[in-house]
Structure formats: C-alpha cells, structure tokens
Motif scaffolding. Structure first.
Motif, PDB file in Angstrom:
ATOM      1  N   PRO A  13     -96.043 -18.602 -94.073  1.00  0.00           N
ATOM      2  CA  PRO A  13     -96.967 -19.005 -93.059  1.00  0.00           C
ATOM      3  C   PRO A  13     -97.299 -18.239 -91.961  1.00  0.00           C
ATOM      4  N   SER A 166     -86.349 -22.840 -96.118  1.00  0.00           N
ATOM      5  CA  SER A 166     -86.796 -22.356 -94.762  1.00  0.00           C
ATOM      6  C   SER A 166     -86.978 -20.760 -95.184  1.00  0.00           C
ATOM      7  N   CYS A 167     -88.172 -20.381 -94.571  1.00  0.00           N
ATOM      8  CA  CYS A 167     -88.611 -18.921 -94.920  1.00  0.00           C
ATOM      9  C   CYS A 167     -87.750 -18.014 -93.971  1.00  0.00           C
ATOM     10  N   GLN A 169     -88.386 -17.409 -90.812  1.00  0.00           N
ATOM     11  CA  GLN A 169     -89.287 -16.685 -90.007  1.00  0.00           C
ATOM     12  C   GLN A 169     -89.178 -17.058 -88.506  1.00  0.00           C
ATOM     13  N   CYS A 170     -88.988 -18.340 -88.327  1.00  0.00           N
ATOM     14  CA  CYS A 170     -89.004 -18.882 -86.888  1.00  0.00           C
ATOM     15  C   CYS A 170     -87.502 -19.575 -86.754  1.00  0.00           C
ATOM     16  N   ARG A 174     -85.166 -22.025 -88.876  1.00  0.00           N
ATOM     17  CA  ARG A 174     -83.894 -21.411 -89.572  1.00  0.00           C
ATOM     18  C   ARG A 174     -82.646 -21.778 -89.072  1.00  0.00           C
ATOM     19  N   LEU A 215     -93.180 -27.149 -92.692  1.00  0.00           N
ATOM     20  CA  LEU A 215     -91.920 -27.123 -93.123  1.00  0.00           C
ATOM     21  C   LEU A 215     -90.620 -27.569 -91.991  1.00  0.00           C
ATOM     22  N   GLY A 216     -90.827 -26.748 -90.926  1.00  0.00           N
ATOM     23  CA  GLY A 216     -89.828 -26.915 -89.993  1.00  0.00           C
ATOM     24  C   GLY A 216     -90.109 -28.276 -88.999  1.00  0.00           C
TER      25      GLY A 216
HETATM   26  S1  SF4 Z   1     -91.032 -23.747 -89.839  1.00  0.00           S
HETATM   27 FE1  SF4 Z   1     -89.570 -22.833 -91.516  1.00  0.00          FE
HETATM   28  S2  SF4 Z   1     -90.479 -22.314 -93.245  1.00  0.00           S
HETATM   29 FE2  SF4 Z   1     -91.934 -22.643 -91.630  1.00  0.00          FE
HETATM   30  S3  SF4 Z   1     -92.360 -20.379 -90.916  1.00  0.00           S
HETATM   31 FE3  SF4 Z   1     -90.722 -21.337 -89.447  1.00  0.00          FE
HETATM   32  S4  SF4 Z   1     -88.922 -20.529 -90.567  1.00  0.00           S
HETATM   33 FE4  SF4 Z   1     -90.668 -20.591 -92.132  1.00  0.00          FE
END
Ligand code: SF4
Length: 241
Positions: A13, A166-167, A169-170, A174, A215-216
C-alpha cells in the motif's frame, strides 16, 4: 497494493492522498470494486419490477454472498436475502455444526472480523443488526469454531496470520502484530501479567489509529472483540479490558 501489483511493482500500500479515483492504475483515475459489487449492476439496471429491492430489510436491501467455513457440515458460498437469522444460515444452509458440537465462537467478516458467541444465533443477518450485536458483515465471511478449540488458541492463530501477512512497511503493524502475538503466547503459557494485558490493549489501539493501511488498522479487531465477549479470559490480576 492491488494497483501497485497491476503496475508490476511490489504489492505494498502507499500513502493517500492522492486517492485512486484521482490517481490510480498508471496514475489514471481508477474505479476499484470487488467482483460481487460489479455482478449486481446488471440486476439493478434491469430490475424494473423491483424484485431485487424486495429482498432484505431495513438498511440492508437485496441479497448478499456469504462464505460459511469452519466446523459446519456443509461449508460453502451462499447467496442469501438480508434478514435471514444466523441460525438459519448455519443450520439450514450450512447443515449445522459437525457432530452437533457446541459453538465456541463465530468470526464475522473475514480474518480481521469481530467474534461472537452462540448468543448471536437468532440475530438477523443485516448490516444494522450485526452492528448492534457487536460484529459486522465485512467481507461476508462466517467462520464457525466449535468447542474443541479454545478462544485463546484461536486468537493466537489469527494473530500469527496477521504477523505473517504484514508487509512490514510501517512500524505499528510490523511490531504491533508481533508483540500482541508474544503476549498471547505468554497467556497460553500462563506467564502473562496484568501489565502485559494493559500493554496489549495499548498496542492494539495504537495500531488501529496509526497503521498505514487497512490490514494494520483492523488486525486487532478480533482480539478487541474477544475481550468484550470473553472478558474472563483476560482477567489476569484484575486487568479486564
Ligand atoms: S499496515 Fe501493515 S500491511 Fe499495511 S502498510 Fe503497514 S505494515 Fe504493511
């Protein structure tokens, strides 16, 4: 994430704005809908007799594709008119619970859905009735877990799924998914403290407020609803949610 995949990039995302209706696939204005939504368009345009609109009740008009999975005799995808009760869906359409076991919990709306116990059985399946009962339609999923699985084991499995998905990224998503999972594991081992429960609640709230994508933001929905439905499980040293 889907649009980035279509563009040949890593399916992660991105920050919004710009929203996809302004800048989506290859920076063009984009309308993104799921197949279920698009499949209804012809019915709505051709429904002069109002047959579609005659299904359902209240705010929830028409039909809904729902996916019933888990410990039922006949799992599958069913198209129902809004307003059927949860009991009718599980027992008439999905054939009842395997070996007539008791229902431990039902998760509504997908992996990040909220859960309910068997007291929800006579609730009509509509947006407003499910909302009032503390769950949601979401993706239309209904996952039935019978008495053989403990609520805590279900929550650990669910949280492990989000930790893996979880990718990365944030930070809130994570790290948050990982630390919630660690505390749930401590609960299973009998070593969790009152402070652990308080930290878990705080992490869940931070995740829902500050994650980059859905997702998060929603990964802790199941856990937070479990705290309401099964408060005794989290009553460690007087640390109820
Ligand atoms: S909320 Fe989770 S899945 Fe979405 S961008 Fe952040 S780390 Fe990735």
């Amino acid at each position: 994430a889907l649009i980035r995949s279509i563009e040949g990039k890593a399916g992660r995302p991105r920050m919004k704005p710009p929203f996809i209706k302004v800048s989506g696939v290859f920076a063009r204005p984009t309308c993104l809908n799921n197949v279920e939504t698009l499949s209804l368009v012809p019915h709505l345009l051709l429904d002069d007799a109002g047959v579609y609109a005659s299904c359902g009740s209240g705010e929830s008009i028409g039909t809904k594709l729902i996916s019933v999975a888990g410990n039922v005799n006949r799992p599958g995808v069913f198209e129902i008119p809004f307003g059927m009760t949860v009991r009718e869906i599980l027992y008439d359409l999905a054939g009842g619970i395997q070996h007539d076991r008791k229902i431990q919990l039902i998760q509504f709306g997908g992996a990040s859905g909220k859960i309910a116990d068997a007291s929800i059985l006579d609730t009509p399946y509509t947006y407003e009735d499910l909302r009032a009962a503390g769950v949601m339609v979401g993706s239309g999923g209904m996952l039935v877990i019978d008495e053989r699985t403990s609520v805590l084991d279900f929550l650990r499995m669910n949280q492990e799924f989000f930790w893996e998905e979880s990718c990365g990224q944030c930070t809130p998503c994570r790290e948050g998914n990982l630390h919630i999972k660690i505390i749930l594991d401590k609960m299973a081992a009998g070593t969790a403290t009152r402070e652990d429960i308080a930290i878990m609640i705080k992490i869940a709230r931070v995740m829902s407020m500050s994650s980059l994508c859905g997702l998060g933001e929603t990964a802790q929905n199941t856990l937070m609803s479990a705290m309401k439905v099964f408060p005794d499980l989290f009553d460690i040293g007087g640390a109820r949610a």
